[in-house]
Scaffold this motif. Structure first.
Motif, PDB file in Angstrom:
ATOM      1  N   PHE A  22      58.731 -27.915  48.580  1.00 30.62           N
ATOM      2  CA  PHE A  22      57.862 -26.767  48.846  1.00 30.62           C
ATOM      3  C   PHE A  22      57.667 -25.915  47.595  1.00 30.62           C
ATOM      4  O   PHE A  22      56.611 -25.316  47.387  1.00 30.62           O
ATOM      5  CB  PHE A  22      58.453 -25.932  49.976  1.00 30.62           C
ATOM      6  CG  PHE A  22      57.484 -24.957  50.578  1.00 30.62           C
ATOM      7  CD1 PHE A  22      56.391 -25.387  51.292  1.00 30.62           C
ATOM      8  CD2 PHE A  22      57.660 -23.596  50.402  1.00 30.62           C
ATOM      9  CE1 PHE A  22      55.492 -24.488  51.839  1.00 30.62           C
ATOM     10  CE2 PHE A  22      56.763 -22.689  50.941  1.00 30.62           C
ATOM     11  CZ  PHE A  22      55.680 -23.135  51.661  1.00 30.62           C
ATOM     12  N   ASP A  23      58.684 -25.868  46.724  1.00 30.10           N
ATOM     13  CA  ASP A  23      58.552 -25.128  45.460  1.00 30.10           C
ATOM     14  C   ASP A  23      57.544 -25.795  44.534  1.00 30.10           C
ATOM     15  O   ASP A  23      56.735 -25.121  43.879  1.00 30.10           O
ATOM     16  CB  ASP A  23      59.911 -25.025  44.776  1.00 30.10           C
ATOM     17  CG  ASP A  23      60.923 -24.276  45.624  1.00 30.10           C
ATOM     18  OD1 ASP A  23      60.510 -23.346  46.341  1.00 30.10           O
ATOM     19  OD2 ASP A  23      62.115 -24.624  45.571  1.00 30.10           O
ATOM     20  N   ALA A  47      54.146 -24.971  45.708  1.00 29.83           N
ATOM     21  CA  ALA A  47      53.752 -23.617  45.315  1.00 29.83           C
ATOM     22  C   ALA A  47      53.340 -23.566  43.845  1.00 29.83           C
ATOM     23  O   ALA A  47      52.409 -22.838  43.480  1.00 29.83           O
ATOM     24  CB  ALA A  47      54.907 -22.647  45.581  1.00 29.83           C
ATOM     25  N   VAL A  63      60.008 -19.542  41.034  1.00 28.10           N
ATOM     26  CA  VAL A  63      58.623 -19.732  41.475  1.00 28.10           C
ATOM     27  C   VAL A  63      58.009 -18.398  41.889  1.00 28.10           C
ATOM     28  O   VAL A  63      56.854 -18.084  41.557  1.00 28.10           O
ATOM     29  CB  VAL A  63      58.575 -20.742  42.636  1.00 28.10           C
ATOM     30  CG1 VAL A  63      57.150 -20.905  43.154  1.00 28.10           C
ATOM     31  CG2 VAL A  63      59.131 -22.082  42.188  1.00 28.10           C
ATOM     32  N   LYS A  64      58.802 -17.598  42.592  1.00 21.97           N
ATOM     33  CA  LYS A  64      58.287 -16.281  42.995  1.00 21.97           C
ATOM     34  C   LYS A  64      58.083 -15.365  41.795  1.00 21.97           C
ATOM     35  O   LYS A  64      57.144 -14.551  41.773  1.00 21.97           O
ATOM     36  CB  LYS A  64      59.248 -15.650  44.007  1.00 21.97           C
ATOM     37  CG  LYS A  64      59.188 -16.311  45.373  1.00 21.97           C
ATOM     38  CD  LYS A  64      60.003 -15.569  46.409  1.00 21.97           C
ATOM     39  CE  LYS A  64      61.464 -15.909  46.304  1.00 21.97           C
ATOM     40  NZ  LYS A  64      62.248 -15.352  47.439  1.00 21.97           N
ATOM     41  N   ARG A 110      62.777 -18.657  51.406  1.00 22.48           N
ATOM     42  CA  ARG A 110      63.322 -19.954  50.997  1.00 22.48           C
ATOM     43  C   ARG A 110      62.750 -20.444  49.676  1.00 22.48           C
ATOM     44  O   ARG A 110      63.228 -21.438  49.136  1.00 22.48           O
ATOM     45  CB  ARG A 110      63.059 -20.987  52.092  1.00 22.48           C
ATOM     46  CG  ARG A 110      63.732 -20.654  53.425  1.00 22.48           C
ATOM     47  CD  ARG A 110      63.539 -21.787  54.409  1.00 22.48           C
ATOM     48  NE  ARG A 110      64.204 -21.496  55.681  1.00 22.48           N
ATOM     49  CZ  ARG A 110      63.616 -20.928  56.717  1.00 22.48           C
ATOM     50  NH1 ARG A 110      62.337 -20.568  56.622  1.00 22.48           N
ATOM     51  NH2 ARG A 110      64.278 -20.700  57.825  1.00 22.48           N
ATOM     52  N   LEU A 111      61.739 -19.791  49.161  1.00 16.19           N
ATOM     53  CA  LEU A 111      61.179 -20.203  47.872  1.00 16.19           C
ATOM     54  C   LEU A 111      62.164 -19.929  46.749  1.00 16.19           C
ATOM     55  O   LEU A 111      62.975 -18.997  46.810  1.00 16.19           O
ATOM     56  CB  LEU A 111      59.864 -19.463  47.594  1.00 16.19           C
ATOM     57  CG  LEU A 111      58.602 -19.998  48.258  1.00 16.19           C
ATOM     58  CD1 LEU A 111      57.426 -19.083  47.926  1.00 16.19           C
ATOM     59  CD2 LEU A 111      58.302 -21.425  47.802  1.00 16.19           C
ATOM     60  N   ASP A 112      62.082 -20.731  45.702  1.00 14.64           N
ATOM     61  CA  ASP A 112      62.934 -20.528  44.534  1.00 14.64           C
ATOM     62  C   ASP A 112      62.550 -19.220  43.842  1.00 14.64           C
ATOM     63  O   ASP A 112      61.352 -18.914  43.721  1.00 14.64           O
ATOM     64  CB  ASP A 112      62.764 -21.704  43.564  1.00 14.64           C
ATOM     65  CG  ASP A 112      63.823 -21.717  42.495  1.00 14.64           C
ATOM     66  OD1 ASP A 112      63.610 -21.044  41.465  1.00 14.64           O
ATOM     67  OD2 ASP A 112      64.853 -22.385  42.682  1.00 14.64           O
ATOM     68  N   SER A 157      53.399 -15.010  56.171  1.00 12.06           N
ATOM     69  CA  SER A 157      54.857 -15.127  56.072  1.00 12.06           C
ATOM     70  C   SER A 157      55.580 -14.632  57.315  1.00 12.06           C
ATOM     71  O   SER A 157      56.806 -14.740  57.387  1.00 12.06           O
ATOM     72  CB  SER A 157      55.355 -14.347  54.854  1.00 12.06           C
ATOM     73  OG  SER A 157      55.019 -12.972  54.977  1.00 12.06           O
ATOM     74  N   TRP A 176      59.485 -18.218  55.257  1.00  8.76           N
ATOM     75  CA  TRP A 176      59.333 -19.284  54.265  1.00  8.76           C
ATOM     76  C   TRP A 176      59.267 -18.723  52.845  1.00  8.76           C
ATOM     77  O   TRP A 176      59.602 -19.435  51.887  1.00  8.76           O
ATOM     78  CB  TRP A 176      58.082 -20.108  54.562  1.00  8.76           C
ATOM     79  CG  TRP A 176      56.792 -19.311  54.562  1.00  8.76           C
ATOM     80  CD1 TRP A 176      56.208 -18.727  55.641  1.00  8.76           C
ATOM     81  CD2 TRP A 176      55.957 -19.039  53.440  1.00  8.76           C
ATOM     82  NE1 TRP A 176      55.047 -18.092  55.252  1.00  8.76           N
ATOM     83  CE2 TRP A 176      54.861 -18.278  53.915  1.00  8.76           C
ATOM     84  CE3 TRP A 176      56.004 -19.369  52.092  1.00  8.76           C
ATOM     85  CZ2 TRP A 176      53.840 -17.839  53.075  1.00  8.76           C
ATOM     86  CZ3 TRP A 176      54.993 -18.942  51.246  1.00  8.76           C
ATOM     87  CH2 TRP A 176      53.920 -18.182  51.744  1.00  8.76           C
ATOM     88  N   MET A 177      58.916 -17.455  52.700  1.00  8.78           N
ATOM     89  CA  MET A 177      58.940 -16.851  51.375  1.00  8.78           C
ATOM     90  C   MET A 177      60.367 -16.586  50.919  1.00  8.78           C
ATOM     91  O   MET A 177      60.642 -16.578  49.703  1.00  8.78           O
ATOM     92  CB  MET A 177      58.136 -15.549  51.380  1.00  8.78           C
ATOM     93  CG  MET A 177      56.653 -15.747  51.605  1.00  8.78           C
ATOM     94  SD  MET A 177      55.694 -14.228  51.390  1.00  8.78           S
ATOM     95  CE  MET A 177      55.888 -13.971  49.639  1.00  8.78           C
ATOM     96  N   TRP A 203      54.741 -16.401  40.337  1.00  7.49           N
ATOM     97  CA  TRP A 203      53.639 -15.849  41.131  1.00  7.49           C
ATOM     98  C   TRP A 203      53.485 -14.348  40.897  1.00  7.49           C
ATOM     99  O   TRP A 203      52.364 -13.831  40.821  1.00  7.49           O
ATOM    100  CB  TRP A 203      53.875 -16.139  42.612  1.00  7.49           C
ATOM    101  CG  TRP A 203      53.312 -17.444  43.063  1.00  7.49           C
ATOM    102  CD1 TRP A 203      53.981 -18.616  43.218  1.00  7.49           C
ATOM    103  CD2 TRP A 203      51.949 -17.709  43.414  1.00  7.49           C
ATOM    104  NE1 TRP A 203      53.123 -19.598  43.639  1.00  7.49           N
ATOM    105  CE2 TRP A 203      51.865 -19.066  43.777  1.00  7.49           C
ATOM    106  CE3 TRP A 203      50.797 -16.934  43.462  1.00  7.49           C
ATOM    107  CZ2 TRP A 203      50.682 -19.665  44.171  1.00  7.49           C
ATOM    108  CZ3 TRP A 203      49.610 -17.522  43.862  1.00  7.49           C
ATOM    109  CH2 TRP A 203      49.555 -18.872  44.214  1.00  7.49           C
TER     110      TRP A 203
END
Length: 328
Positions: free
Chosen positions: A309-310, A313, A27-28, A22-24, A61, A19-20, A31
């Motif tokens: 989901f983004d 987050a 966004v990462k 698939r994050l934008d 994850s 799932w990490m 973080w």
């Protein structure tokens, strides 16, 4: 490509897709900047909490054990080693100052005005002879009375033999050890779940407002993409040269220092020539495909769209910063 697979840090995990992944990437990146910025001027409890959050994120994850055990294990050992080394090191506050004034000024003022008569000189000097009674009584009067500690506070946390751990050294050890782990592992976790193309696409999107100042954002993103793609080629050429040297079975002890330096210089020259040849091949391939400028020939590897989901987050990131400002 065994050299690439043996590197423990900075690798991208293609399978399995967690799932990490698939994050934008934006966004990462937010973080990652938060993990790098929140330890500044933070308390020891917050720094330890960041280490725990990174470990929990890795376990949640569902990254394979063979991956994070190799990457996190050595880094944890290094952080613990630095922590123990700094904890037992001198903290710089154990210097005993010598006051210029008497310890007990009140007893010093209340001394009699008459100076006592000096002791008669001895015929021979004995350094182990006890001091006269008058000098001993005067020294006892000038001593500062010992006060009892009103609380259970102790500056020295642990002391056994030459090993001494104080509150300042313990706090400094926690800061250094947690900062080392947080800075390295947060960046490594970001690179582990983010492809190089996603990194450059996210940076280009975040730097888009800089175009108003005539900054070539697209050229910078393209240069970063090519550099990230060129790193495996450099490692591959280096590995091929090492294998070619091993196949020749060179006896380095018989060569001597001068000939060894000559061989190393020739290998470095060959490596530079191969890298320049690879760069020229990449440039020729771009010219054949009609590439003139990044603005006219943009290749979108990923469509950056914030999903549900983004946004979740980002909301959690806001709570993370609120907790840092309130408790950290």
């Amino acid at each position: 490509m065994d050299l690439l697979r043996s590197l423990p840090l900075g690798l991208y995990l293609e399978q399995p897709i967690t799932w990490m992944h698939r994050l934008d990437p934006r966004v990462k990146l937010a973080w990652l900047m938060s993990f790098l910025a929140t330890p500044l001027l933070a308390s020891a409890e917050w720094r330890l909490l960041l280490v725990g959050v990174l470990i929990v994120l890795t376990l949640a994850s569902r990254i394979p054990l063979r991956v994070w055990r190799q990457q996190m294990g050595w880094l944890l050992l290094l952080a613990v080693y630095v922590f123990s080394l700094v904890a037992i090191a001198p903290d710089g506050l154990s210097v005993e100052p010598r006051p210029r004034l008497p310890e007990n000024e009140l007893a010093f003022v209340q001394q009699p005005n008459t100076v006592p008569k000096p002791a008669p000189p001895q015929s021979w000097f004995n350094p182990f002879q006890a001091a006269p009674k008058e000098q001993t009584q005067l020294a006892n009067q000038l001593k500062r009375p010992e006060l009892r500690q009103p609380t259970d506070y102790q500056y020295v946390v642990f002391q056994r033999g030459p090993i001494r751990v104080t509150r300042r050294s313990l706090d400094l050890a926690i800061r250094v050890g947690t900062l080392l782990f947080t800075l390295i592992y947060s960046t490594n976790l970001f690179l582990l779940t983010t492809a190089p193309e996603e990194v450059t696409a996210g940076l280009e999107d975040l730097m888009r407002p800089l175009r108003r100042f005539n900054i070539p954002v697209t050229e910078v993103a393209l240069t970063l993409t090519l550099s990230l793609r060129f790193i495996p080629l450099v490692l591959e050429e280096f590995q091929n040269l090492i294998r070619s040297i091993r196949t020749r079975a060179i006896n380095w002890k018989k060569l001597g220092f001068r000939r060894t330096i000559q061989v190393c210089l020739s290998v470095a020259e060959r490596l530079l020539q191969n890298l320049l040849l690879r760069a020229e091949q990449i440039a020729s391939a771009m010219k054949v495909r009609g590439f003139t400028s990044p603005n006219q020939h943009r290749v979108e590897w990923h469509q950056l769209i914030l999903k549900r989901f983004d946004w979740l987050a980002l909301v959690v990131l806001g709570g993370f910063w609120a907790a840092r400002l309130a408790f950290g």
